[in-house]
Design a protein around this motif. Structure first.
Motif, PDB file in Angstrom:
ATOM      1  N   ASP A  51       0.873  -1.172   0.000  1.00 35.66           N
ATOM      2  CA  ASP A  51       0.000   0.000   0.000  1.00 35.66           C
ATOM      3  C   ASP A  51       0.910   1.222   0.000  1.00 35.66           C
ATOM      4  OD1 ASP A  51      -2.064   1.795   0.221  1.00 35.66           O
ATOM      5  OD2 ASP A  51      -2.478   1.390   2.333  1.00 35.66           O
ATOM      6  N   GLY A  52       1.202   1.752  -1.175  1.00 32.38           N
ATOM      7  CA  GLY A  52       2.158   2.856  -1.267  1.00 32.38           C
ATOM      8  C   GLY A  52       3.528   2.387  -0.803  1.00 32.38           C
ATOM      9  N   ASP A  53       4.069   3.058   0.223  1.00 32.28           N
ATOM     10  CA  ASP A  53       5.399   2.704   0.730  1.00 32.28           C
ATOM     11  C   ASP A  53       5.348   1.540   1.714  1.00 32.28           C
ATOM     12  OD1 ASP A  53       6.520   4.704  -0.731  1.00 32.28           O
ATOM     13  OD2 ASP A  53       6.484   6.167   0.908  1.00 32.28           O
ATOM     14  N   LEU A  54       4.149   1.169   2.125  1.00 29.90           N
ATOM     15  CA  LEU A  54       4.029   0.111   3.139  1.00 29.90           C
ATOM     16  C   LEU A  54       4.035  -1.265   2.480  1.00 29.90           C
ATOM     17  CD1 LEU A  54       3.380  -0.637   6.171  1.00 29.90           C
ATOM     18  CD2 LEU A  54       0.972  -0.597   5.484  1.00 29.90           C
ATOM     19  N   VAL A  55       4.961  -2.109   2.915  1.00 25.00           N
ATOM     20  CA  VAL A  55       4.990  -3.504   2.448  1.00 25.00           C
ATOM     21  C   VAL A  55       4.671  -4.360   3.672  1.00 25.00           C
ATOM     22  CG1 VAL A  55       6.375  -5.329   1.402  1.00 25.00           C
ATOM     23  CG2 VAL A  55       6.741  -2.945   0.732  1.00 25.00           C
ATOM     24  N   LEU A  56       3.498  -5.007   3.632  1.00 29.84           N
ATOM     25  CA  LEU A  56       3.015  -5.708   4.819  1.00 29.84           C
ATOM     26  C   LEU A  56       2.967  -7.207   4.578  1.00 29.84           C
ATOM     27  CD1 LEU A  56       2.032  -4.883   7.627  1.00 29.84           C
ATOM     28  CD2 LEU A  56      -0.263  -4.643   6.676  1.00 29.84           C
ATOM     29  N   ARG A  57       3.577  -7.944   5.515  1.00 32.01           N
ATOM     30  CA  ARG A  57       3.593  -9.417   5.443  1.00 32.01           C
ATOM     31  C   ARG A  57       2.802  -9.966   6.618  1.00 32.01           C
ATOM     32  NH1 ARG A  57       8.360  -6.571   5.231  1.00 32.01           N
ATOM     33  NH2 ARG A  57       9.188  -6.503   3.117  1.00 32.01           N
ATOM     34  N   GLU A  58       2.466 -11.221   6.574  1.00 28.97           N
ATOM     35  CA  GLU A  58       1.695 -11.929   7.614  1.00 28.97           C
ATOM     36  C   GLU A  58       0.199 -11.640   7.450  1.00 28.97           C
ATOM     37  OE1 GLU A  58       2.651 -14.285   9.653  1.00 28.97           O
ATOM     38  OE2 GLU A  58       4.739 -14.119   9.081  1.00 28.97           O
ATOM     39  N   GLY A  59      -0.532 -12.718   7.143  1.00 28.87           N
ATOM     40  CA  GLY A  59      -1.958 -12.609   6.836  1.00 28.87           C
ATOM     41  C   GLY A  59      -2.779 -11.895   7.910  1.00 28.87           C
ATOM     42  N   ALA A  60      -2.548 -12.225   9.173  1.00 29.44           N
ATOM     43  CA  ALA A  60      -3.372 -11.627  10.235  1.00 29.44           C
ATOM     44  C   ALA A  60      -3.129 -10.123  10.308  1.00 29.44           C
ATOM     45  CB  ALA A  60      -3.067 -12.290  11.577  1.00 29.44           C
ATOM     46  N   ALA A  61      -1.872  -9.704  10.156  1.00 28.70           N
ATOM     47  CA  ALA A  61      -1.555  -8.270  10.195  1.00 28.70           C
ATOM     48  C   ALA A  61      -2.223  -7.560   9.023  1.00 28.70           C
ATOM     49  CB  ALA A  61      -0.042  -8.074  10.146  1.00 28.70           C
ATOM     50  N   ILE A  62      -2.255  -8.229   7.884  1.00 26.52           N
ATOM     51  CA  ILE A  62      -2.866  -7.627   6.690  1.00 26.52           C
ATOM     52  C   ILE A  62      -4.377  -7.473   6.887  1.00 26.52           C
ATOM     53  CG2 ILE A  62      -3.306  -7.962   4.216  1.00 26.52           C
ATOM     54  CD1 ILE A  62      -0.532  -9.354   4.071  1.00 26.52           C
ATOM     55  N   VAL A  63      -5.012  -8.502   7.443  1.00 24.84           N
ATOM     56  CA  VAL A  63      -6.465  -8.427   7.699  1.00 24.84           C
ATOM     57  C   VAL A  63      -6.763  -7.261   8.646  1.00 24.84           C
ATOM     58  CG1 VAL A  63      -8.401  -9.596   8.861  1.00 24.84           C
ATOM     59  CG2 VAL A  63      -6.951 -10.872   7.271  1.00 24.84           C
ATOM     60  N   LEU A  64      -6.008  -7.157   9.736  1.00 19.24           N
ATOM     61  CA  LEU A  64      -6.277  -6.098  10.715  1.00 19.24           C
ATOM     62  C   LEU A  64      -6.020  -4.715  10.100  1.00 19.24           C
ATOM     63  CD1 LEU A  64      -4.866  -7.758  13.959  1.00 19.24           C
ATOM     64  CD2 LEU A  64      -7.269  -7.362  13.355  1.00 19.24           C
ATOM     65  N   TYR A  65      -4.980  -4.620   9.283  1.00 17.51           N
ATOM     66  CA  TYR A  65      -4.675  -3.341   8.627  1.00 17.51           C
ATOM     67  C   TYR A  65      -5.844  -2.918   7.720  1.00 17.51           C
ATOM     68  CZ  TYR A  65      -2.413   0.043   5.552  1.00 17.51           C
ATOM     69  OH  TYR A  65      -2.113   1.174   4.829  1.00 17.51           O
ATOM     70  N   LEU A  67      -8.989  -3.951   7.688  1.00 20.31           N
ATOM     71  CA  LEU A  67     -10.255  -3.688   8.389  1.00 20.31           C
ATOM     72  C   LEU A  67     -10.174  -2.381   9.187  1.00 20.31           C
ATOM     73  CD1 LEU A  67     -11.361  -7.272   9.463  1.00 20.31           C
ATOM     74  CD2 LEU A  67     -12.288  -5.844   7.636  1.00 20.31           C
ATOM     75  N   ASN A  68      -9.044  -2.135   9.822  1.00 18.18           N
ATOM     76  CA  ASN A  68      -8.899  -0.868  10.556  1.00 18.18           C
ATOM     77  C   ASN A  68      -9.017   0.320   9.624  1.00 18.18           C
ATOM     78  OD1 ASN A  68      -8.541  -0.980  13.442  1.00 18.18           O
ATOM     79  ND2 ASN A  68      -6.828  -2.350  13.004  1.00 18.18           N
ATOM     80  N   LYS A  69      -8.503   0.141   8.406  1.00 20.59           N
ATOM     81  CA  LYS A  69      -8.506   1.252   7.456  1.00 20.59           C
ATOM     82  C   LYS A  69      -9.890   1.479   6.825  1.00 20.59           C
ATOM     83  CE  LYS A  69      -5.754   2.808   3.619  1.00 20.59           C
ATOM     84  NZ  LYS A  69      -4.753   2.476   2.627  1.00 20.59           N
ATOM     85  N   HIS A  70     -10.563   0.378   6.473  1.00 22.20           N
ATOM     86  CA  HIS A  70     -11.771   0.540   5.647  1.00 22.20           C
ATOM     87  C   HIS A  70     -13.077   0.182   6.358  1.00 22.20           C
ATOM     88  CE1 HIS A  70      -9.321   1.201   2.088  1.00 22.20           C
ATOM     89  NE2 HIS A  70      -8.623   0.135   2.390  1.00 22.20           N
ATOM     90  N   ALA A  71     -13.022  -0.618   7.402  1.00 24.43           N
ATOM     91  CA  ALA A  71     -14.277  -1.042   8.050  1.00 24.43           C
ATOM     92  C   ALA A  71     -14.023  -1.330   9.531  1.00 24.43           C
ATOM     93  CB  ALA A  71     -14.847  -2.287   7.349  1.00 24.43           C
ATOM     94  N   PRO A  72     -13.540  -0.323  10.288  1.00 24.22           N
ATOM     95  CA  PRO A  72     -13.163  -0.583  11.687  1.00 24.22           C
ATOM     96  C   PRO A  72     -14.319  -1.118  12.528  1.00 24.22           C
ATOM     97  CG  PRO A  72     -13.122   1.781  11.195  1.00 24.22           C
ATOM     98  CD  PRO A  72     -13.305   1.073   9.898  1.00 24.22           C
TER      99      PRO A  72
END
Ligand code: GSH
Length: 201
Positions: A51-65, A67-72
């Protein structure tokens, strides 16, 4: 636009479906099309979300990211509900997913047939025990958390499918099978499956 590194049918499928469910545009990049994927994820595993400069690994972290961003609100209204969501997310991602990982490890990683068979049977017993916990959870609710199909339900559905790769007795209870019928019909999930199958064909 998000970029998602994926493998067809892998755990990245649930992230793919979640992004579609959140109505976000995504560019899918097959892991095996990338020459030096380890520079993106040193574990060589999908999913990886960019997501832009953010490179995110690990499925659970991605899900939380996501959901927090689009549907908290979907994470739960109270701290207790949010903790319960995280607990089941981790159960799926950090307990059940690795149990299936053992099956893949035994089938590819062990030389002797006897050793292979022993690990496969032990892994199957563990997996069956874990599916019973899912079955119990679903005794009085249609989905794992909240009111509608969530990323957790989609992750579980993806893992359940992996049982088809092995000649083992993995049994899902009635509630669990009903959940997976719901997930299969869930528009974002069906769309993710169709898109991955279209690329693979
Ligand atoms: N803990 C990691 C596990 C990811 C994982 O196991 N991914 C598998 C696909 S389901 C993978 O990329 N396997 C390919 C490999 O290990 O070479 C996460 O949750 O993201």
């Amino acid at each position: 636009m998000y970029k998602l590194y994926y493998m067809p049918g892998a755990c990245s499928r649930a992230i793919h479906a979640l992004i579609l469910d959140l109505d976000q545009p995504v560019e899918l990049i097959a892991r095996d099309s990338v020459e030096d994927f380890r520079s993106i994820n040193p574990t060589n595993q999908v999913p990886v979300l960019v997501d832009g400069d953010l490179v995110l690994r690990e499925g659970a972290a991605i899900v939380l990211y996501l959901l927090n961003k689009h549907a908290p609100e979907s994470l739960g209204a109270s701290a207790a509900q949010q903790a319960e969501f995280t607990q089941w997310l981790m159960f799926a991602n950090a307990t059940l997913h690795p149990a299936y990982g053992l099956l893949f490890f035994a089938s590819r990683g062990l030389e002797s047939d006897a050793a292979k068979e022993e690990v496969l049977q032990k892994a199957a017993a563990r997996i069956n025990g874990l599916w019973q916990l899912v079955e119990q959870r679903l005794a009085d609710r249609p989905v794992i958390c909240g009111e509608k199909v969530s990323a957790i339900d989609m992750m579980l559905a993806v893992y359940a499918n992996w049982g088809n790769y092995f000649p083992l007795e993995i049994s899902l209870g009635k509630n669990t099978r009903q959940l997976f019928e719901k997930v299969a019909e869930y528009p974002a999930f069906a769309k993710a499956v169709a898109a991955e199958e279209a690329v693979a064909a």
